[in-house]
Design a protein around this motif. Sequence first.
Motif, PDB file in Angstrom:
ATOM      1  N   THR A 143       0.822  -1.094   0.138  1.00  0.00           N
ATOM      2  CA  THR A 143       0.253   0.181   0.012  1.00  0.00           C
ATOM      3  C   THR A 143       0.717   1.342  -0.135  1.00  0.00           C
ATOM      4  N   GLU A 144       1.882   1.374   0.768  1.00  0.00           N
ATOM      5  CA  GLU A 144       2.714   2.371   0.827  1.00  0.00           C
ATOM      6  C   GLU A 144       3.443   2.624  -0.509  1.00  0.00           C
ATOM      7  N   PHE A 145       4.027   1.521  -1.002  1.00  0.00           N
ATOM      8  CA  PHE A 145       4.600   1.665  -2.418  1.00  0.00           C
ATOM      9  C   PHE A 145       3.727   2.048  -3.369  1.00  0.00           C
ATOM     10  N   ALA A 146       2.300   1.735  -3.240  1.00  0.00           N
ATOM     11  CA  ALA A 146       1.448   2.127  -4.281  1.00  0.00           C
ATOM     12  C   ALA A 146       1.043   3.634  -4.151  1.00  0.00           C
ATOM     13  N   MET A 147       1.293   4.209  -2.916  1.00  0.00           N
ATOM     14  CA  MET A 147       0.969   5.742  -2.643  1.00  0.00           C
ATOM     15  C   MET A 147       2.226   6.405  -3.080  1.00  0.00           C
ATOM     16  N   VAL A 148       3.588   5.859  -2.958  1.00  0.00           N
ATOM     17  CA  VAL A 148       4.710   6.564  -3.606  1.00  0.00           C
ATOM     18  C   VAL A 148       4.730   6.586  -5.109  1.00  0.00           C
ATOM     19  N   GLU A 149       4.178   5.489  -5.614  1.00  0.00           N
ATOM     20  CA  GLU A 149       4.151   5.293  -7.188  1.00  0.00           C
ATOM     21  C   GLU A 149       2.928   6.079  -7.719  1.00  0.00           C
ATOM     22  N   GLU A 150       2.060   6.277  -7.123  1.00  0.00           N
ATOM     23  CA  GLU A 150       0.948   7.314  -7.354  1.00  0.00           C
ATOM     24  C   GLU A 150       1.414   8.897  -7.364  1.00  0.00           C
ATOM     25  N   LEU A 151       2.174   9.242  -6.246  1.00  0.00           N
ATOM     26  CA  LEU A 151       2.757  10.661  -6.247  1.00  0.00           C
ATOM     27  C   LEU A 151       3.795  10.720  -7.376  1.00  0.00           C
ATOM     28  N   ALA A 152       4.433   9.759  -7.694  1.00  0.00           N
ATOM     29  CA  ALA A 152       5.585   9.823  -8.718  1.00  0.00           C
ATOM     30  C   ALA A 152       4.913  10.067 -10.028  1.00  0.00           C
ATOM     31  N   PHE A 153       3.711   9.573 -10.269  1.00  0.00           N
ATOM     32  CA  PHE A 153       2.912   9.485 -11.498  1.00  0.00           C
ATOM     33  C   PHE A 153       2.505  10.915 -11.876  1.00  0.00           C
ATOM     34  N   LEU A 154       1.836  11.474 -10.454  1.00  0.00           N
ATOM     35  CA  LEU A 154       1.198  12.923 -10.614  1.00  0.00           C
ATOM     36  C   LEU A 154       2.297  13.960 -10.930  1.00  0.00           C
ATOM     37  N   VAL A 155       3.573  13.717 -10.578  1.00  0.00           N
ATOM     38  CA  VAL A 155       4.642  14.853 -10.602  1.00  0.00           C
ATOM     39  C   VAL A 155       5.464  14.546 -12.039  1.00  0.00           C
ATOM     40  N   LYS A 156       5.346  13.427 -12.463  1.00  0.00           N
ATOM     41  CA  LYS A 156       6.326  13.104 -13.599  1.00  0.00           C
ATOM     42  C   LYS A 156       6.735  13.968 -14.613  1.00  0.00           C
ATOM     43  N   LEU A 204       8.563  21.139  -5.783  1.00  0.00           N
ATOM     44  CA  LEU A 204       7.717  21.203  -4.524  1.00  0.00           C
ATOM     45  C   LEU A 204       7.642  19.867  -3.719  1.00  0.00           C
ATOM     46  N   VAL A 205       7.305  18.495  -4.347  1.00  0.00           N
ATOM     47  CA  VAL A 205       7.461  17.402  -3.475  1.00  0.00           C
ATOM     48  C   VAL A 205       8.617  17.257  -2.902  1.00  0.00           C
ATOM     49  N   LEU A 206       9.709  17.431  -3.477  1.00  0.00           N
ATOM     50  CA  LEU A 206      11.075  17.133  -2.995  1.00  0.00           C
ATOM     51  C   LEU A 206      11.394  18.194  -1.958  1.00  0.00           C
ATOM     52  N   SER A 207      11.166  19.373  -2.125  1.00  0.00           N
ATOM     53  CA  SER A 207      11.428  20.400  -1.090  1.00  0.00           C
ATOM     54  C   SER A 207      10.681  20.124   0.012  1.00  0.00           C
ATOM     55  N   MET A 208       9.363  19.642   0.192  1.00  0.00           N
ATOM     56  CA  MET A 208       8.745  19.541   0.947  1.00  0.00           C
ATOM     57  C   MET A 208       8.801  18.098   1.844  1.00  0.00           C
ATOM     58  N   ARG A 216      -1.886  21.281  -2.947  1.00  0.00           N
ATOM     59  CA  ARG A 216      -2.251  20.578  -1.751  1.00  0.00           C
ATOM     60  C   ARG A 216      -2.554  19.088  -1.820  1.00  0.00           C
ATOM     61  N   LEU A 217      -3.229  18.699  -2.851  1.00  0.00           N
ATOM     62  CA  LEU A 217      -3.411  17.388  -3.125  1.00  0.00           C
ATOM     63  C   LEU A 217      -2.054  16.594  -3.140  1.00  0.00           C
ATOM     64  N   LEU A 218      -0.930  17.163  -3.863  1.00  0.00           N
ATOM     65  CA  LEU A 218       0.202  16.425  -3.960  1.00  0.00           C
ATOM     66  C   LEU A 218       0.689  16.454  -2.514  1.00  0.00           C
ATOM     67  N   LEU A 219       0.326  17.437  -1.560  1.00  0.00           N
ATOM     68  CA  LEU A 219       1.161  17.382  -0.223  1.00  0.00           C
ATOM     69  C   LEU A 219       0.285  16.364   0.749  1.00  0.00           C
ATOM     70  N   HIS A 220      -1.078  16.326   0.479  1.00  0.00           N
ATOM     71  CA  HIS A 220      -1.944  15.295   1.016  1.00  0.00           C
ATOM     72  C   HIS A 220      -1.298  14.210   0.803  1.00  0.00           C
ATOM     73  N   ARG A 221      -1.205  13.814  -0.496  1.00  0.00           N
ATOM     74  CA  ARG A 221      -0.474  12.216  -0.870  1.00  0.00           C
ATOM     75  C   ARG A 221       0.857  12.099  -0.012  1.00  0.00           C
ATOM     76  N   LEU A 222       1.705  13.005  -0.135  1.00  0.00           N
ATOM     77  CA  LEU A 222       2.897  12.986   0.408  1.00  0.00           C
ATOM     78  C   LEU A 222       2.928  12.892   2.156  1.00  0.00           C
ATOM     79  N   ALA A 223       1.803  13.565   2.657  1.00  0.00           N
ATOM     80  CA  ALA A 223       1.722  13.437   4.279  1.00  0.00           C
ATOM     81  C   ALA A 223       1.177  11.895   4.467  1.00  0.00           C
ATOM     82  N   ASP A 224       0.312  11.401   3.552  1.00  0.00           N
ATOM     83  CA  ASP A 224      -0.070  10.067   3.752  1.00  0.00           C
ATOM     84  C   ASP A 224       1.058   8.981   3.638  1.00  0.00           C
TER      85      ASP A 224
END
Length: 99
Positions: free
Chosen positions: A4-17, A25-29, A58-66
Amino acid sequence: MSVTEFAMVEELAFLVKDNLRCKHLVLSMEETFLNFLQDDSSHFDGILELQPMDAYNRLLLHRLADIFGFSHVSIGEGANRHLILERCPETSMYVCEPT
């Protein structure tokens, strides 16, 4: 890291690719989140309030917070809407060891 955690990381990577600004933003946060977790002295209450930002960021950072396991919520209206993160028992840093 669980499936599940891997899937969350994969989703975030897809959103910012394909978006350099979002990657930045994601890397700095991510660095901000790590510093927040490591620095007990300045954040003794376990709460981190972020600056206002647009809905997609905010969506991206919600995903990162998850991924980090923070409790998180958006508050405020319009241009003042922002995230508040709170440490909880599930909050952690994942360190990948080389194989």
